[in-house]
Design a protein around this motif. Structure first.
Motif, PDB file in Angstrom:
ATOM      1  N   TYR A  15       0.804  -1.221   0.000  1.00 40.03           N
ATOM      2  CA  TYR A  15       0.000   0.000   0.000  1.00 40.03           C
ATOM      3  C   TYR A  15       0.837   1.270   0.000  1.00 40.03           C
ATOM      4  CZ  TYR A  15      -3.713  -3.236   1.224  1.00 40.03           C
ATOM      5  OH  TYR A  15      -4.613  -4.266   1.209  1.00 40.03           O
ATOM      6  N   TYR A  16       2.137   1.154  -0.162  1.00 38.97           N
ATOM      7  CA  TYR A  16       3.039   2.299  -0.038  1.00 38.97           C
ATOM      8  C   TYR A  16       3.935   2.456  -1.258  1.00 38.97           C
ATOM      9  CZ  TYR A  16       1.819   1.546   4.835  1.00 38.97           C
ATOM     10  OH  TYR A  16       1.131   1.368   5.988  1.00 38.97           O
ATOM     11  N   ILE A  17       4.428   3.663  -1.441  1.00 39.92           N
ATOM     12  CA  ILE A  17       5.521   3.913  -2.373  1.00 39.92           C
ATOM     13  C   ILE A  17       6.702   4.366  -1.529  1.00 39.92           C
ATOM     14  CG2 ILE A  17       6.390   5.321  -4.269  1.00 39.92           C
ATOM     15  CD1 ILE A  17       3.534   5.463  -5.339  1.00 39.92           C
ATOM     16  N   ARG A  18       7.826   3.711  -1.721  1.00 40.10           N
ATOM     17  CA  ARG A  18       9.038   4.022  -0.964  1.00 40.10           C
ATOM     18  C   ARG A  18      10.158   4.393  -1.932  1.00 40.10           C
ATOM     19  NH1 ARG A  18       7.969   2.177   4.213  1.00 40.10           N
ATOM     20  NH2 ARG A  18       6.426   0.515   4.311  1.00 40.10           N
ATOM     21  N   LYS A  19      11.090   5.185  -1.430  1.00 41.65           N
ATOM     22  CA  LYS A  19      12.238   5.600  -2.239  1.00 41.65           C
ATOM     23  C   LYS A  19      13.522   5.078  -1.612  1.00 41.65           C
ATOM     24  CE  LYS A  19      14.212   9.770  -2.109  1.00 41.65           C
ATOM     25  NZ  LYS A  19      14.435  11.215  -2.312  1.00 41.65           N
ATOM     26  N   LEU A  20      14.361   4.475  -2.438  1.00 40.55           N
ATOM     27  CA  LEU A  20      15.693   4.061  -2.007  1.00 40.55           C
ATOM     28  C   LEU A  20      16.685   5.039  -2.598  1.00 40.55           C
ATOM     29  CD1 LEU A  20      17.877   2.181  -0.863  1.00 40.55           C
ATOM     30  CD2 LEU A  20      17.660   0.835  -2.971  1.00 40.55           C
ATOM     31  N   ASN A  21      17.338   5.810  -1.721  1.00 42.43           N
ATOM     32  CA  ASN A  21      18.396   6.721  -2.148  1.00 42.43           C
ATOM     33  C   ASN A  21      19.638   5.874  -2.350  1.00 42.43           C
ATOM     34  OD1 ASN A  21      20.715   8.442  -1.989  1.00 42.43           O
ATOM     35  ND2 ASN A  21      19.373  10.056  -1.238  1.00 42.43           N
ATOM     36  N   THR A  22      20.067   5.727  -3.602  1.00 42.01           N
ATOM     37  CA  THR A  22      21.189   4.834  -3.890  1.00 42.01           C
ATOM     38  C   THR A  22      22.527   5.385  -3.407  1.00 42.01           C
ATOM     39  OG1 THR A  22      21.303   5.728  -6.132  1.00 42.01           O
ATOM     40  CG2 THR A  22      20.048   3.704  -5.819  1.00 42.01           C
ATOM     41  N   SER A  23      22.599   6.679  -3.155  1.00 45.14           N
ATOM     42  CA  SER A  23      23.846   7.262  -2.636  1.00 45.14           C
ATOM     43  C   SER A  23      24.038   6.950  -1.160  1.00 45.14           C
ATOM     44  CB  SER A  23      23.847   8.774  -2.832  1.00 45.14           C
ATOM     45  OG  SER A  23      23.817   9.100  -4.183  1.00 45.14           O
ATOM     46  N   THR A  24      22.955   7.102  -0.376  1.00 47.39           N
ATOM     47  CA  THR A  24      23.039   6.907   1.068  1.00 47.39           C
ATOM     48  C   THR A  24      22.496   5.563   1.530  1.00 47.39           C
ATOM     49  OG1 THR A  24      20.865   7.873   1.471  1.00 47.39           O
ATOM     50  CG2 THR A  24      22.753   9.391   1.419  1.00 47.39           C
ATOM     51  N   ARG A  25      21.813   4.853   0.616  1.00 50.86           N
ATOM     52  CA  ARG A  25      21.149   3.574   0.912  1.00 50.86           C
ATOM     53  C   ARG A  25      20.019   3.733   1.921  1.00 50.86           C
ATOM     54  NH1 ARG A  25      25.081  -1.347  -0.102  1.00 50.86           N
ATOM     55  NH2 ARG A  25      26.306  -0.397  -1.749  1.00 50.86           N
ATOM     56  N   GLU A  26      19.501   4.932   2.055  1.00 45.87           N
ATOM     57  CA  GLU A  26      18.383   5.203   2.955  1.00 45.87           C
ATOM     58  C   GLU A  26      17.066   4.941   2.229  1.00 45.87           C
ATOM     59  OE1 GLU A  26      16.960   8.765   5.874  1.00 45.87           O
ATOM     60  OE2 GLU A  26      17.785   9.325   3.933  1.00 45.87           O
ATOM     61  N   VAL A  27      16.149   4.258   2.902  1.00 50.10           N
ATOM     62  CA  VAL A  27      14.808   4.020   2.377  1.00 50.10           C
ATOM     63  C   VAL A  27      13.865   4.983   3.068  1.00 50.10           C
ATOM     64  CG1 VAL A  27      12.920   2.361   2.166  1.00 50.10           C
ATOM     65  CG2 VAL A  27      15.285   1.596   1.931  1.00 50.10           C
ATOM     66  N   SER A  28      13.061   5.711   2.278  1.00 51.48           N
ATOM     67  CA  SER A  28      12.118   6.660   2.862  1.00 51.48           C
ATOM     68  C   SER A  28      10.720   6.420   2.312  1.00 51.48           C
ATOM     69  CB  SER A  28      12.564   8.104   2.603  1.00 51.48           C
ATOM     70  OG  SER A  28      12.694   8.347   1.225  1.00 51.48           O
ATOM     71  N   PHE A  29       9.749   6.841   3.080  1.00 50.07           N
ATOM     72  CA  PHE A  29       8.336   6.742   2.737  1.00 50.07           C
ATOM     73  C   PHE A  29       7.966   7.910   1.832  1.00 50.07           C
ATOM     74  CE2 PHE A  29       4.178   8.482   3.782  1.00 50.07           C
ATOM     75  CZ  PHE A  29       3.356   7.411   3.513  1.00 50.07           C
ATOM     76  N   ILE A  30       7.295   7.638   0.721  1.00 49.56           N
ATOM     77  CA  ILE A  30       6.851   8.683  -0.189  1.00 49.56           C
ATOM     78  C   ILE A  30       5.353   8.916  -0.061  1.00 49.56           C
ATOM     79  CG2 ILE A  30       6.646   9.378  -2.617  1.00 49.56           C
ATOM     80  CD1 ILE A  30       9.491   9.454  -1.554  1.00 49.56           C
ATOM     81  N   ALA A  31       4.556   7.843  -0.124  1.00 47.18           N
ATOM     82  CA  ALA A  31       3.098   8.004  -0.084  1.00 47.18           C
ATOM     83  C   ALA A  31       2.430   6.685   0.249  1.00 47.18           C
ATOM     84  CB  ALA A  31       2.594   8.516  -1.432  1.00 47.18           C
ATOM     85  N   GLY A  32       1.172   6.796   0.711  1.00 46.22           N
ATOM     86  CA  GLY A  32       0.327   5.634   0.952  1.00 46.22           C
ATOM     87  C   GLY A  32      -0.040   5.461   2.409  1.00 46.22           C
ATOM     88  N   ASN A  33      -1.066   4.660   2.635  1.00 52.79           N
ATOM     89  CA  ASN A  33      -1.500   4.272   3.975  1.00 52.79           C
ATOM     90  C   ASN A  33      -2.385   3.038   3.853  1.00 52.79           C
ATOM     91  OD1 ASN A  33      -4.483   4.899   4.317  1.00 52.79           O
ATOM     92  ND2 ASN A  33      -3.760   6.883   3.597  1.00 52.79           N
ATOM     93  N   THR A  34      -2.700   2.414   4.962  1.00 51.93           N
ATOM     94  CA  THR A  34      -3.514   1.201   4.963  1.00 51.93           C
ATOM     95  C   THR A  34      -4.886   1.424   5.581  1.00 51.93           C
ATOM     96  OG1 THR A  34      -2.530   0.503   7.051  1.00 51.93           O
ATOM     97  CG2 THR A  34      -1.530  -0.352   5.027  1.00 51.93           C
ATOM     98  N   ARG A  35      -5.309   2.656   5.732  1.00 54.43           N
ATOM     99  CA  ARG A  35      -6.612   2.955   6.335  1.00 54.43           C
ATOM    100  C   ARG A  35      -7.698   2.872   5.262  1.00 54.43           C
ATOM    101  NH1 ARG A  35      -3.275   7.317   8.461  1.00 54.43           N
ATOM    102  NH2 ARG A  35      -4.018   8.455   6.664  1.00 54.43           N
TER     103      ARG A  35
END
Length: 66
Positions: A15-35
């Motif tokens: 239910y989410y879109i996530r971003k993987l920053n390939t430089s820092t290898r950090e995964v972040s939340f972009i959008a979505g929810n399960t409600r």
């Protein structure tokens, strides 16, 4: 899964879109929810996706999904 011009990778995760920053290898939340069960066309955590199958990034960085 898709990538943008900066090399970031965008992933559909149920239910989410996530971003993987390939430089820092950090995964972040972009959008979505399960409600709830109905899709909602909004930004960030107000957006709701129901089984998105495809994702793309255009040249200006906009994320598109279907």
């Amino acid at each position: 899964m898709t990538s943008d011009s900066n090399g970031n990778i965008f992933i559909i995760d149920d239910y989410y879109i996530r971003k993987l920053n390939t430089s820092t290898r950090e995964v972040s939340f972009i959008a979505g929810n399960t409600r709830g069960n109905n899709p909602i066309d909004e930004d960030g955590s107000s957006a709701r996706f129901v089984n998105p199958a495809q994702i793309a990034a255009n040249s200006d960085g906009t994320i598109l999904y279907a």
